[in-house]
Design a protein around this motif. Structure first.
Motif, PDB file in Angstrom:
ATOM      1  N   ALA A 121     103.873  43.756  -8.124  1.00 47.14           N
ATOM      2  CA  ALA A 121     103.832  43.210  -9.485  1.00 47.14           C
ATOM      3  C   ALA A 121     104.829  42.076  -9.676  1.00 47.14           C
ATOM      4  CB  ALA A 121     104.108  44.317 -10.503  1.00 47.14           C
ATOM      5  N   ALA A 122     105.953  42.123  -8.970  1.00 48.92           N
ATOM      6  CA  ALA A 122     106.987  41.108  -9.145  1.00 48.92           C
ATOM      7  C   ALA A 122     106.679  39.820  -8.409  1.00 48.92           C
ATOM      8  CB  ALA A 122     108.336  41.658  -8.685  1.00 48.92           C
ATOM      9  N   VAL A 123     105.825  39.901  -7.380  1.00 52.70           N
ATOM     10  CA  VAL A 123     105.611  38.730  -6.527  1.00 52.70           C
ATOM     11  C   VAL A 123     104.161  38.241  -6.511  1.00 52.70           C
ATOM     12  CG1 VAL A 123     107.552  39.333  -5.038  1.00 52.70           C
ATOM     13  CG2 VAL A 123     105.282  40.205  -4.488  1.00 52.70           C
ATOM     14  N   ALA A 124     103.241  39.002  -7.060  1.00 55.61           N
ATOM     15  CA  ALA A 124     101.833  38.599  -7.079  1.00 55.61           C
ATOM     16  C   ALA A 124     101.539  37.756  -8.318  1.00 55.61           C
ATOM     17  CB  ALA A 124     100.929  39.826  -7.061  1.00 55.61           C
ATOM     18  N   ARG A 125     100.597  36.865  -8.202  1.00 52.77           N
ATOM     19  CA  ARG A 125     100.229  36.021  -9.348  1.00 52.77           C
ATOM     20  C   ARG A 125      99.791  36.876 -10.526  1.00 52.77           C
ATOM     21  NH1 ARG A 125      96.450  31.067  -6.912  1.00 52.77           N
ATOM     22  NH2 ARG A 125      98.163  29.839  -5.968  1.00 52.77           N
ATOM     23  N   PRO A 126     100.268  36.578 -11.712  1.00 55.04           N
ATOM     24  CA  PRO A 126      99.815  37.328 -12.896  1.00 55.04           C
ATOM     25  C   PRO A 126      98.333  37.058 -13.166  1.00 55.04           C
ATOM     26  CG  PRO A 126     101.817  36.044 -13.346  1.00 55.04           C
ATOM     27  CD  PRO A 126     101.296  35.574 -12.045  1.00 55.04           C
ATOM     28  N   ASP A 127      97.718  37.973 -13.874  1.00 53.67           N
ATOM     29  CA  ASP A 127      96.316  37.787 -14.253  1.00 53.67           C
ATOM     30  C   ASP A 127      96.152  36.512 -15.071  1.00 53.67           C
ATOM     31  OD1 ASP A 127      95.697  40.154 -13.003  1.00 53.67           O
ATOM     32  OD2 ASP A 127      95.788  41.359 -14.835  1.00 53.67           O
ATOM     33  N   GLY A 128      95.161  35.722 -14.722  1.00 53.68           N
ATOM     34  CA  GLY A 128      94.874  34.498 -15.455  1.00 53.68           C
ATOM     35  C   GLY A 128      95.778  33.331 -15.103  1.00 53.68           C
ATOM     36  N   TYR A 129      96.661  33.522 -14.109  1.00 48.25           N
ATOM     37  CA  TYR A 129      97.602  32.454 -13.752  1.00 48.25           C
ATOM     38  C   TYR A 129      96.883  31.346 -12.987  1.00 48.25           C
ATOM     39  CZ  TYR A 129     101.419  30.066 -11.341  1.00 48.25           C
ATOM     40  OH  TYR A 129     102.285  29.127 -10.844  1.00 48.25           O
ATOM     41  N   SER A 130      97.166  30.110 -13.342  1.00 49.18           N
ATOM     42  CA  SER A 130      96.590  28.940 -12.662  1.00 49.18           C
ATOM     43  C   SER A 130      97.734  28.028 -12.233  1.00 49.18           C
ATOM     44  CB  SER A 130      95.638  28.193 -13.596  1.00 49.18           C
ATOM     45  OG  SER A 130      95.092  27.052 -12.944  1.00 49.18           O
ATOM     46  N   PRO A 131      97.978  27.876 -10.918  1.00 46.81           N
ATOM     47  CA  PRO A 131      99.115  27.077 -10.445  1.00 46.81           C
ATOM     48  C   PRO A 131      98.919  25.588 -10.722  1.00 46.81           C
ATOM     49  CG  PRO A 131      97.713  27.688  -8.603  1.00 46.81           C
ATOM     50  CD  PRO A 131      97.169  28.422  -9.795  1.00 46.81           C
ATOM     51  N   GLU A 132     100.029  24.865 -10.760  1.00 49.00           N
ATOM     52  CA  GLU A 132      99.996  23.431 -11.024  1.00 49.00           C
ATOM     53  C   GLU A 132     100.142  22.611  -9.740  1.00 49.00           C
ATOM     54  OE1 GLU A 132     102.723  22.352 -14.078  1.00 49.00           O
ATOM     55  OE2 GLU A 132     102.050  23.908 -15.463  1.00 49.00           O
ATOM     56  N   TYR A 133      99.942  23.229  -8.615  1.00 46.65           N
ATOM     57  CA  TYR A 133      99.932  22.519  -7.334  1.00 46.65           C
ATOM     58  C   TYR A 133      98.615  22.831  -6.636  1.00 46.65           C
ATOM     59  CZ  TYR A 133     100.643  26.924  -4.859  1.00 46.65           C
ATOM     60  OH  TYR A 133     100.468  28.194  -4.364  1.00 46.65           O
ATOM     61  N   SER A 134      98.316  22.086  -5.610  1.00 51.72           N
ATOM     62  CA  SER A 134      97.071  22.292  -4.872  1.00 51.72           C
ATOM     63  C   SER A 134      97.376  22.824  -3.477  1.00 51.72           C
ATOM     64  CB  SER A 134      96.289  20.973  -4.757  1.00 51.72           C
ATOM     65  OG  SER A 134      95.196  21.114  -3.866  1.00 51.72           O
ATOM     66  N   GLU A 135      96.678  23.886  -3.079  1.00 52.08           N
ATOM     67  CA  GLU A 135      96.881  24.443  -1.745  1.00 52.08           C
ATOM     68  C   GLU A 135      96.080  23.695  -0.683  1.00 52.08           C
ATOM     69  OE1 GLU A 135      96.274  28.731  -1.987  1.00 52.08           O
ATOM     70  OE2 GLU A 135      98.429  28.998  -2.284  1.00 52.08           O
ATOM     71  N   SER A 136      95.299  22.744  -1.103  1.00 55.73           N
ATOM     72  CA  SER A 136      94.585  21.886  -0.143  1.00 55.73           C
ATOM     73  C   SER A 136      95.385  20.634   0.191  1.00 55.73           C
ATOM     74  CB  SER A 136      93.209  21.491  -0.701  1.00 55.73           C
ATOM     75  OG  SER A 136      93.343  20.729  -1.888  1.00 55.73           O
ATOM     76  N   GLY A 137      96.505  20.428  -0.499  1.00 54.46           N
ATOM     77  CA  GLY A 137      97.363  19.274  -0.250  1.00 54.46           C
ATOM     78  C   GLY A 137      97.207  18.226  -1.336  1.00 54.46           C
ATOM     79  N   ASP A 138      97.607  16.976  -1.001  1.00 49.60           N
ATOM     80  CA  ASP A 138      97.521  15.854  -1.937  1.00 49.60           C
ATOM     81  C   ASP A 138      98.331  16.102  -3.206  1.00 49.60           C
ATOM     82  OD1 ASP A 138      95.788  14.460  -0.206  1.00 49.60           O
ATOM     83  OD2 ASP A 138      94.051  15.546  -1.037  1.00 49.60           O
ATOM     84  N   ASN A 139      99.486  16.731  -3.067  1.00 47.12           N
ATOM     85  CA  ASN A 139     100.372  16.939  -4.208  1.00 47.12           C
ATOM     86  C   ASN A 139     101.279  15.719  -4.382  1.00 47.12           C
ATOM     87  OD1 ASN A 139      99.870  19.803  -5.155  1.00 47.12           O
ATOM     88  ND2 ASN A 139     100.300  20.207  -2.993  1.00 47.12           N
ATOM     89  N   PRO A 140     101.757  15.461  -5.603  1.00 49.63           N
ATOM     90  CA  PRO A 140     102.580  14.267  -5.867  1.00 49.63           C
ATOM     91  C   PRO A 140     103.831  14.228  -4.992  1.00 49.63           C
ATOM     92  CG  PRO A 140     101.898  15.312  -7.916  1.00 49.63           C
ATOM     93  CD  PRO A 140     101.514  16.259  -6.835  1.00 49.63           C
ATOM     94  N   GLU A 141     104.242  13.015  -4.612  1.00 48.87           N
ATOM     95  CA  GLU A 141     105.426  12.857  -3.768  1.00 48.87           C
ATOM     96  C   GLU A 141     106.677  13.401  -4.451  1.00 48.87           C
ATOM     97  OE1 GLU A 141     105.921   8.843  -2.573  1.00 48.87           O
ATOM     98  OE2 GLU A 141     104.024   8.722  -1.456  1.00 48.87           O
ATOM     99  N   GLU A 142     106.775  13.194  -5.763  1.00 47.62           N
ATOM    100  CA  GLU A 142     107.939  13.695  -6.488  1.00 47.62           C
ATOM    101  C   GLU A 142     108.027  15.225  -6.399  1.00 47.62           C
ATOM    102  OE1 GLU A 142     105.581  11.839  -7.725  1.00 47.62           O
ATOM    103  OE2 GLU A 142     106.521   9.863  -8.062  1.00 47.62           O
TER     104      GLU A 142
END
Length: 233
Positions: A107-128
């Protein structure tokens, strides 16, 4: 009824039974009569006489001694029961602490229900975002024991401490997640949280925070580098 109260009751019950044998005689002496038994022509002769001062003093002392004995026995009963209760409580606390050390809750480390990350796991994330993630990768202030991500996984591109499953894109299997948190596979941000809680002995990062998002995005690129794929680092 608790074990403490049950043990105290049983000890006091035994004490009361012992005192019951002497109570009638003490009552007779204290009331002004002493029982004398003598033998006459082979037969026992019993008679009550007025007690002497010595007899009354003996009865008084006997009564006081009985009361003191009862108090001491009650104190011992309470002490033993309290000691056993404390020992059991300490044993249970130690058992719980050992259980927590051996494993944890997802529960402490798994994504909460309905959570949507702001990064992409396919890559192409901003340089900053990647630059911020790289800085956090070396930041020992995130932990409570002086560790940083780089302490276990290397620095300057010298990736180490990963199992072969790390070559697979996220989400993938991670041994620590499986062994300690019963998670069959993890996303990049979940892997970051596991490292925060377990090796680094800290609280999980807030979900959706800049720190968690940046570190997860950076680990996506580290995974690609470890697998020998094109990456943005």
């Amino acid at each position: 009824m608790s074990q403490h109260e049950d043990k105290r009751r049983r000890l006091l019950s035994r004490l009361n039974r012992q005192l019951a044998y002497t109570a009638p005689l003490l009552a007779l002496v204290a009331g002004g009569a002493v029982l004398h038994v003598s033998a006459s022509d082979g037969e026992a002769v019993s008679e009550f006489t007025s007690p002497s001062d010595a007899s009354l003093l003996l009865a008084s002392n006997h009564a006081e001694g009985g009361a003191e004995a009862e108090g001491e026995a009650q104190g011992e009963a309470e002490g033993e029961a309290e000691g056993e209760a404390e020992g059991e409580a300490e044993g249970e606390a130690e058992g719980e602490a050992e259980g927590e050390a051996e494993g944890g809750s997802s529960a402490a480390v798994a994504r909460p229900d309905g959570y949507s990350p702001e990064y992409s796991e396919s890559g192409d994330n901003p340089e900053e975002m990647l630059a911020r993630g790289e800085a956090l990768y070396y930041d020992t202030s995130l932990s409570t024991n002086g560790l940083a991500c780089a302490s276990c996984h290397g620095s300057d591109g010298q990736d180490m401490g990963y199992n072969a499953t790390f070559q697979q894109p996220f989400p993938h299997q991670v041994a620590m997640a499986s062994n300690q948190f019963e998670m069959s596979e993890v996303h990049a941000d979940e892997m970051v949280q596991i490292c925060m809680v377990a090796p680094m002995e800290a609280e999980p990062l807030p979900w959706g925070s800049e720190e968690l998002t940046s570190l997860a995005a950076y680990m996506v690129e580290v995974q690609k580098r470890f697998a020998g794929e094109p990456h943005d680092l």
